[in-house]
Design a protein around this motif. Structure first.
Motif, PDB file in Angstrom:
ATOM      1  N   LYS A 228      44.135 -14.033  28.623  1.00  0.00           N
ATOM      2  CA  LYS A 228      43.888 -14.608  29.939  1.00  0.00           C
ATOM      3  C   LYS A 228      42.629 -13.973  30.511  1.00  0.00           C
ATOM      4  O   LYS A 228      42.259 -12.851  30.141  1.00  0.00           O
ATOM      5  N   GLU A 229      41.988 -14.692  31.415  1.00  0.00           N
ATOM      6  CA  GLU A 229      40.809 -14.159  32.071  1.00  0.00           C
ATOM      7  C   GLU A 229      40.750 -14.694  33.493  1.00  0.00           C
ATOM      8  O   GLU A 229      40.990 -15.880  33.731  1.00  0.00           O
ATOM      9  N   LEU A 230      40.441 -13.810  34.423  1.00  0.00           N
ATOM     10  CA  LEU A 230      40.209 -14.188  35.818  1.00  0.00           C
ATOM     11  C   LEU A 230      38.709 -14.127  36.059  1.00  0.00           C
ATOM     12  O   LEU A 230      38.098 -13.061  35.913  1.00  0.00           O
ATOM     13  N   TYR A 231      38.123 -15.268  36.403  1.00  0.00           N
ATOM     14  CA  TYR A 231      36.675 -15.343  36.612  1.00  0.00           C
ATOM     15  C   TYR A 231      36.422 -15.641  38.085  1.00  0.00           C
ATOM     16  O   TYR A 231      36.849 -16.685  38.599  1.00  0.00           O
ATOM     17  N   VAL A 232      35.742 -14.723  38.766  1.00  0.00           N
ATOM     18  CA  VAL A 232      35.489 -14.843  40.200  1.00  0.00           C
ATOM     19  C   VAL A 232      34.042 -15.284  40.416  1.00  0.00           C
ATOM     20  O   VAL A 232      33.105 -14.640  39.927  1.00  0.00           O
ATOM     21  N   VAL A 233      33.869 -16.377  41.155  1.00  0.00           N
ATOM     22  CA  VAL A 233      32.532 -16.902  41.439  1.00  0.00           C
ATOM     23  C   VAL A 233      32.030 -16.257  42.722  1.00  0.00           C
ATOM     24  O   VAL A 233      32.593 -16.492  43.800  1.00  0.00           O
ATOM     25  N   PRO A 234      31.000 -15.449  42.656  1.00  0.00           N
ATOM     26  CA  PRO A 234      30.526 -14.716  43.841  1.00  0.00           C
ATOM     27  C   PRO A 234      30.167 -15.659  44.994  1.00  0.00           C
ATOM     28  O   PRO A 234      29.477 -16.661  44.811  1.00  0.00           O
ATOM     29  N   GLY A 235      30.676 -15.323  46.182  1.00  0.00           N
ATOM     30  CA  GLY A 235      30.308 -16.035  47.393  1.00  0.00           C
ATOM     31  C   GLY A 235      30.910 -17.406  47.570  1.00  0.00           C
ATOM     32  O   GLY A 235      30.716 -18.036  48.622  1.00  0.00           O
ATOM     33  N   ALA A 236      31.644 -17.911  46.592  1.00  0.00           N
ATOM     34  CA  ALA A 236      32.159 -19.284  46.657  1.00  0.00           C
ATOM     35  C   ALA A 236      33.468 -19.352  47.422  1.00  0.00           C
ATOM     36  O   ALA A 236      34.302 -18.449  47.352  1.00  0.00           O
ATOM     37  N   GLY A 237      33.646 -20.458  48.145  1.00  0.00           N
ATOM     38  CA  GLY A 237      34.915 -20.748  48.777  1.00  0.00           C
ATOM     39  C   GLY A 237      35.774 -21.628  47.893  1.00  0.00           C
ATOM     40  O   GLY A 237      35.432 -21.896  46.733  1.00  0.00           O
ATOM     41  N   HIS A 238      36.873 -22.116  48.443  1.00  0.00           N
ATOM     42  CA  HIS A 238      37.803 -22.946  47.680  1.00  0.00           C
ATOM     43  C   HIS A 238      37.159 -24.281  47.280  1.00  0.00           C
ATOM     44  O   HIS A 238      37.086 -24.632  46.099  1.00  0.00           O
ATOM     45  N   VAL A 239      36.667 -25.033  48.262  1.00  0.00           N
ATOM     46  CA  VAL A 239      36.187 -26.387  48.024  1.00  0.00           C
ATOM     47  C   VAL A 239      34.806 -26.394  47.365  1.00  0.00           C
ATOM     48  O   VAL A 239      34.426 -27.381  46.739  1.00  0.00           O
ATOM     49  N   ASP A 240      34.069 -25.305  47.463  1.00  0.00           N
ATOM     50  CA  ASP A 240      32.761 -25.238  46.794  1.00  0.00           C
ATOM     51  C   ASP A 240      32.875 -25.607  45.320  1.00  0.00           C
ATOM     52  O   ASP A 240      31.952 -26.189  44.740  1.00  0.00           O
ATOM     53  N   LEU A 241      34.016 -25.251  44.710  1.00  0.00           N
ATOM     54  CA  LEU A 241      34.183 -25.464  43.271  1.00  0.00           C
ATOM     55  C   LEU A 241      34.667 -26.867  42.935  1.00  0.00           C
ATOM     56  O   LEU A 241      34.897 -27.183  41.770  1.00  0.00           O
TER      57      LEU A 241
END
Length: 316
Positions: free
Chosen positions: A282-295
């Motif tokens: 498993k991997e948790l990938y965090v997108v810097p500065g992004a909110g929920h809907v940004d993705l």
């Protein structure tokens, strides 16, 4: 190219074909199949199924993901959930854990019976609520070889406990009593009662920042689609409260999971908790500065390189 209610422009490197498939409930699902422009139907391709956010449709975020990933050599299926969008099912805008998980498994049925798909290399991507549906489907369907979730919401947990698990036992009992009375009204009425919009048409961003985030997407030209009203029948809610989606993550039996979330996402606790409960790999990938809907739609923020490398390895 004309958008035809798609919120993005199709790449000239991708072909999109309207398709449909039936679930085990006999519901015909309206879907799109994306393939590389240089597609060769004598070859066998890896395939992906991309599910929409809870309340969303295939012409929004799923199509954006498919448009990008088809260019990497995948056959990509997007779809409108049963009872929603252009898919069959009445009353429309009903939701159900079993139905929405089945949409993914029936999508595997469809892809796995195409001569150009390698059925040993089928993965799934779930955006927002579909993250929990894709994982739930994979728990019981070993044909799904790898799962990525993006901005995941656990919809059953959300309905049962409220946002951030803030619903009290008294509030829950009161809500269930309200829904029980609504069933009488629906039975006697011409149309079922509907929940409030998940994305308000107008909002006070300071008082309701989450509503503002959804509203700025669904209720404005950025993400608007007439089939995506972000409302469901009121009487849908108890099914989600009664049936947990993600109690059997151990049944993935070593199939890889990628959990993508925005650093600033209001929903990140769903992703963090599922990551903690899931087994390796498993991997948790965090997108810097992004909110929920940004993705959902921001192609300069969505980590497509990460998704390509994850599925490139997982479906090798």
């Amino acid at each position: 190219m004309a958008r035809d209610n798609y919120i993005f422009d199709l790449s000239d490197k991708v072909n999109r074909t309207p398709v449909s498939y039936r679930t085990r409930y006999g519901i015909e699902i309206s879907a799109d199949l994306y393939r590389p422009a240089d597609f060769d139907d004598t070859k066998r391709y890896p395939a992906l199924i991309v599910g929409a956010p809870y309340g969303g449709v295939k012409e929004q975020g799923p199509g954006i993901y498919a448009n990008e990933l088809a260019q990497a050599g995948y056959a990509v299926l997007t779809f409108d959930p049963a009872y929603n969008g252009y898919s069959e099912g009445k009353p429309h805008h009903l939701s159900s854990p079993d139905l929405f998980v089945e949409d993914f498994m029936a999508g595997v049925d469809f892809l796995g019976t195409r001569s150009f798909v390698d059925r040993a290399r089928i993965g799934a991507i779930g955006i927002c609520g579909s993250g929990s549906f894709a994982l739930s489907a994979a728990q019981i369907d070993p044909r799904i070889k790898a799962v990525a979730t993006v901005s995941m919401y656990d919809i059953s947990r959300y309905h049962k406990n409220g946002f951030a698990d803030s619903m009290s036992a008294d509030d829950r009992a009161g809500f269930l009593a309200f829904v029980a009375e609504q069933r009488y009204a629906d039975f006697l009425g011409a149309a079922p009662g509907m929940s409030d919009r998940g994305s308000p048409l107008e909002w006070d961003a300071e008082a309701n920042p989450i509503g503002a985030e959804f509203g700025e997407f669904y209720s404005r030209p950025r993400g608007y689609h007439p089939n995506s009203i972000t409302q469901f029948t009121i009487t849908s809610a108890p099914s989600w409260m009664n049936f947990a989606l993600l109690d059997n993550l151990s049944w993935l039996n070593g199939r890889p999971v990628l959990i993508v979330m925005g650093e600033e996402a209001h929903s990140r606790y769903f992703s963090e908790d599922v990551f903690g409960a899931a087994q390796e790999p498993k991997e948790l990938y965090v997108v810097p500065g992004a909110g929920h809907v940004d993705l959902y739609d921001k192609t300069d923020v969505i980590p497509f390189d990460k998704l390509r490398s994850f599925f490139g390895e997982a479906l090798a």
